[in-house]
Design a protein around this motif. Structure first.
Motif, PDB file in Angstrom:
ATOM      1  N   PHE A 293       0.826  -1.208   0.000  1.00  0.00           N
ATOM      2  CA  PHE A 293       0.000   0.000   0.000  1.00  0.00           C
ATOM      3  C   PHE A 293       0.861   1.260   0.000  1.00  0.00           C
ATOM      4  O   PHE A 293       1.923   1.319   0.627  1.00  0.00           O
ATOM      5  CB  PHE A 293      -0.933   0.003   1.208  1.00  0.00           C
ATOM      6  CG  PHE A 293      -2.007  -1.035   1.111  1.00  0.00           C
ATOM      7  CD1 PHE A 293      -3.223  -0.737   0.517  1.00  0.00           C
ATOM      8  CD2 PHE A 293      -1.792  -2.326   1.567  1.00  0.00           C
ATOM      9  CE1 PHE A 293      -4.204  -1.698   0.398  1.00  0.00           C
ATOM     10  CE2 PHE A 293      -2.765  -3.296   1.453  1.00  0.00           C
ATOM     11  CZ  PHE A 293      -3.981  -2.983   0.863  1.00  0.00           C
ATOM     12  N   ASP A 294       0.387   2.254  -0.736  1.00  0.00           N
ATOM     13  CA  ASP A 294       1.048   3.554  -0.829  1.00  0.00           C
ATOM     14  C   ASP A 294       0.043   4.658  -0.574  1.00  0.00           C
ATOM     15  O   ASP A 294      -1.159   4.498  -0.839  1.00  0.00           O
ATOM     16  CB  ASP A 294       1.662   3.746  -2.221  1.00  0.00           C
ATOM     17  CG  ASP A 294       2.785   2.777  -2.496  1.00  0.00           C
ATOM     18  OD1 ASP A 294       3.895   2.997  -1.990  1.00  0.00           O
ATOM     19  OD2 ASP A 294       2.547   1.795  -3.228  1.00  0.00           O
ATOM     20  N   LEU A 295       0.533   5.796  -0.093  1.00  0.00           N
ATOM     21  CA  LEU A 295      -0.326   6.955   0.088  1.00  0.00           C
ATOM     22  C   LEU A 295      -0.681   7.549  -1.272  1.00  0.00           C
ATOM     23  O   LEU A 295       0.149   7.597  -2.175  1.00  0.00           O
ATOM     24  CB  LEU A 295       0.369   8.021   0.936  1.00  0.00           C
ATOM     25  CG  LEU A 295       0.103   7.986   2.435  1.00  0.00           C
ATOM     26  CD1 LEU A 295       0.587   6.687   3.061  1.00  0.00           C
ATOM     27  CD2 LEU A 295       0.780   9.172   3.112  1.00  0.00           C
ATOM     28  N   THR A 296      -1.905   7.983  -1.402  1.00  0.00           N
ATOM     29  CA  THR A 296      -2.330   8.731  -2.579  1.00  0.00           C
ATOM     30  C   THR A 296      -1.958  10.199  -2.366  1.00  0.00           C
ATOM     31  O   THR A 296      -1.498  10.584  -1.280  1.00  0.00           O
ATOM     32  CB  THR A 296      -3.844   8.615  -2.780  1.00  0.00           C
ATOM     33  OG1 THR A 296      -4.492   9.179  -1.619  1.00  0.00           O
ATOM     34  CG2 THR A 296      -4.272   7.149  -2.939  1.00  0.00           C
ATOM     35  N   ASP A 297      -2.183  11.028  -3.376  1.00  0.00           N
ATOM     36  CA  ASP A 297      -1.950  12.463  -3.205  1.00  0.00           C
ATOM     37  C   ASP A 297      -2.811  13.004  -2.066  1.00  0.00           C
ATOM     38  O   ASP A 297      -2.353  13.813  -1.254  1.00  0.00           O
ATOM     39  CB  ASP A 297      -2.273  13.211  -4.501  1.00  0.00           C
ATOM     40  CG  ASP A 297      -1.241  12.954  -5.591  1.00  0.00           C
ATOM     41  OD1 ASP A 297      -0.127  12.504  -5.260  1.00  0.00           O
ATOM     42  OD2 ASP A 297      -1.562  13.187  -6.775  1.00  0.00           O
ATOM     43  N   ARG A 298      -4.053  12.521  -1.998  1.00  0.00           N
ATOM     44  CA  ARG A 298      -4.940  12.954  -0.915  1.00  0.00           C
ATOM     45  C   ARG A 298      -4.414  12.481   0.438  1.00  0.00           C
ATOM     46  O   ARG A 298      -4.534  13.194   1.437  1.00  0.00           O
ATOM     47  CB  ARG A 298      -6.349  12.407  -1.165  1.00  0.00           C
ATOM     48  CG  ARG A 298      -7.372  12.886  -0.163  1.00  0.00           C
ATOM     49  CD  ARG A 298      -8.764  12.412  -0.518  1.00  0.00           C
ATOM     50  NE  ARG A 298      -9.735  12.833   0.466  1.00  0.00           N
ATOM     51  CZ  ARG A 298     -11.009  12.495   0.455  1.00  0.00           C
ATOM     52  NH1 ARG A 298     -11.466  11.704  -0.500  1.00  0.00           N
ATOM     53  NH2 ARG A 298     -11.826  12.916   1.391  1.00  0.00           N
ATOM     54  N   GLY A 299      -3.837  11.278   0.464  1.00  0.00           N
ATOM     55  CA  GLY A 299      -3.263  10.764   1.702  1.00  0.00           C
ATOM     56  C   GLY A 299      -2.104  11.616   2.183  1.00  0.00           C
ATOM     57  O   GLY A 299      -1.981  11.903   3.382  1.00  0.00           O
ATOM     58  N   ARG A 300      -1.258  12.038   1.246  1.00  0.00           N
ATOM     59  CA  ARG A 300      -0.115  12.894   1.617  1.00  0.00           C
ATOM     60  C   ARG A 300      -0.597  14.266   2.108  1.00  0.00           C
ATOM     61  O   ARG A 300      -0.029  14.834   3.041  1.00  0.00           O
ATOM     62  CB  ARG A 300       0.840  13.034   0.438  1.00  0.00           C
ATOM     63  CG  ARG A 300       1.696  11.795   0.212  1.00  0.00           C
ATOM     64  CD  ARG A 300       2.707  12.000  -0.900  1.00  0.00           C
ATOM     65  NE  ARG A 300       2.078  11.886  -2.208  1.00  0.00           N
ATOM     66  CZ  ARG A 300       1.891  10.739  -2.856  1.00  0.00           C
ATOM     67  NH1 ARG A 300       2.281   9.607  -2.311  1.00  0.00           N
ATOM     68  NH2 ARG A 300       1.323  10.722  -4.054  1.00  0.00           N
ATOM     69  N   GLU A 301      -1.646  14.788   1.467  1.00  0.00           N
ATOM     70  CA  GLU A 301      -2.205  16.076   1.907  1.00  0.00           C
ATOM     71  C   GLU A 301      -2.792  15.951   3.315  1.00  0.00           C
ATOM     72  O   GLU A 301      -2.636  16.840   4.149  1.00  0.00           O
ATOM     73  CB  GLU A 301      -3.300  16.524   0.933  1.00  0.00           C
ATOM     74  CG  GLU A 301      -2.771  16.956  -0.423  1.00  0.00           C
ATOM     75  CD  GLU A 301      -3.892  17.160  -1.448  1.00  0.00           C
ATOM     76  OE1 GLU A 301      -5.088  17.057  -1.060  1.00  0.00           O
ATOM     77  OE2 GLU A 301      -3.572  17.407  -2.624  1.00  0.00           O
ATOM     78  N   THR A 302      -3.464  14.821   3.569  1.00  0.00           N
ATOM     79  CA  THR A 302      -4.047  14.588   4.898  1.00  0.00           C
ATOM     80  C   THR A 302      -2.948  14.464   5.944  1.00  0.00           C
ATOM     81  O   THR A 302      -3.056  15.016   7.050  1.00  0.00           O
ATOM     82  CB  THR A 302      -4.918  13.316   4.879  1.00  0.00           C
ATOM     83  OG1 THR A 302      -5.963  13.480   3.920  1.00  0.00           O
ATOM     84  CG2 THR A 302      -5.524  13.044   6.252  1.00  0.00           C
TER      85      THR A 302
END
Length: 200
Positions: free
Chosen positions: A93-102
Motif C-alpha cells: 500500500f502507498d499513500l495517494t496524493d490525498r493521503g499525503r495532503e491529509t
C-alpha cells in the motif's frame, strides 16, 4: 533532598503520558487514532513492509484489525494497493496524493514541532535511546522490532551499494531510512547480541 528524581517508573509514566497526549485526535479530524497510525506507517515503511501483515505487526494487533483499518483508508481515498508481481496474494500500500495532503495535517505535528526545537545532538541521543528501549521491549515481549536499515544487523554497505542479508537483495537508496518489518537490532559495539530469551 532526593537526587534521584529520574526514576524508571517516572520515565515510563512520562513516555506513556506523552504518547497519549500526542495521539489525541484533532476534534476536526475524520480519522481515528488507528487510521492516523496506519497513514503514518504507510508513509514511513519500505516496500516489503507496507502490507497488512506489516501494519498488524507494527500496531501489535491482528491482521483482521489491520485490514479493517486499511479498508477504511482505501474508502477515504488515502491509500491505494498494488498487487505484487512475484506473489499475487501480497499487496503493498502507498499513500495517494490525498493521503499525503491529509498527513500534512497530522495531529502529531505538534509533538514533531516540539522535538524539532531540540538541538541536533540532543535529538540524535534521544532517538538512539528510544530506539534501544523499543527494540529491547520488543525482544522481552517476543514482539517484532521495527527500525531502519542503518541500525539493523542484516544491513551491509560496500561503497555506494547497500545490501540486506535478510532479503538477499540490494537496497534501494530511498528504502534505507524507512521502517522495516525484517529489522533486527544490531548489537552495540562490545556488547553480546541479545536473543529473544534475553541471553547472549
Amino acid at each position: 533532598m532526593n537526587d534521584n528524581l529520574q526514576t524508571p517508573d517516572q520515565i515510563a509514566e512520562l513516555l506513556v503520558h506523552v504518547g497519549r497526549t500526542a495521539r489525541r485526535e484533532d476534534a476536526r479530524s475524520a480519522l481515528t487514532a488507528a487510521q492516523w497510525t496506519g497513514l503514518r506507517f504507510f508513509a514511513r515503511a519500505n516496500g516489503s513492509t507496507r502490507t497488512p501483515s506489516g501494519l498488524a505487526s507494527f500496531q501489535a494487533t491482528t491482521r483482521g484489525t489491520a485490514s479493517q483499518t486499511i479498508k477504511s483508508l482505501e474508502r477515504m481515498g488515502l491509500v491505494t494497493g498494488t498487487r505484487s508481481d512475484r506473489d499475487r496474494r501480497s499487496v503493498s500500500f502507498d499513500l495517494t496524493d490525498r493521503g499525503r495532503e491529509t498527513l500534512a495535517q497530522d495531529p502529531l505535528r505538534d509533538l514533531i514541532d516540539v522535538i524539532d526545537t531540540l538541538g541536533t545532538v540532543e535529538r540524535d541521543r534521544f532517538l538512539a535511546t528510544l530506539s534501544q528501549l523499543a527494540s529491547t521491549l520488543a525482544i522481552r515481549r517476543d514482539l517484532p522490532a521495527f527500525g531502519t536499515c542503518q541500525d539493523c544487523s542484516h544491513y551491509a554497505q560496500s561503497g555506494d551499494t547497500a545490501y540486506c542479508a535478510c532479503m538477499a537483495a540490494e537496497l534501494a537508496i530511498e528504502d534505507i531510512p524507512k521502517l522495516c518489518a525484517s529489522y533486527r537490532p544490531a548489537p552495540a559495539a562490545g556488547k553480546p547480541k541479545e536473543t529473544r530469551n534475553g541471553t547472549a
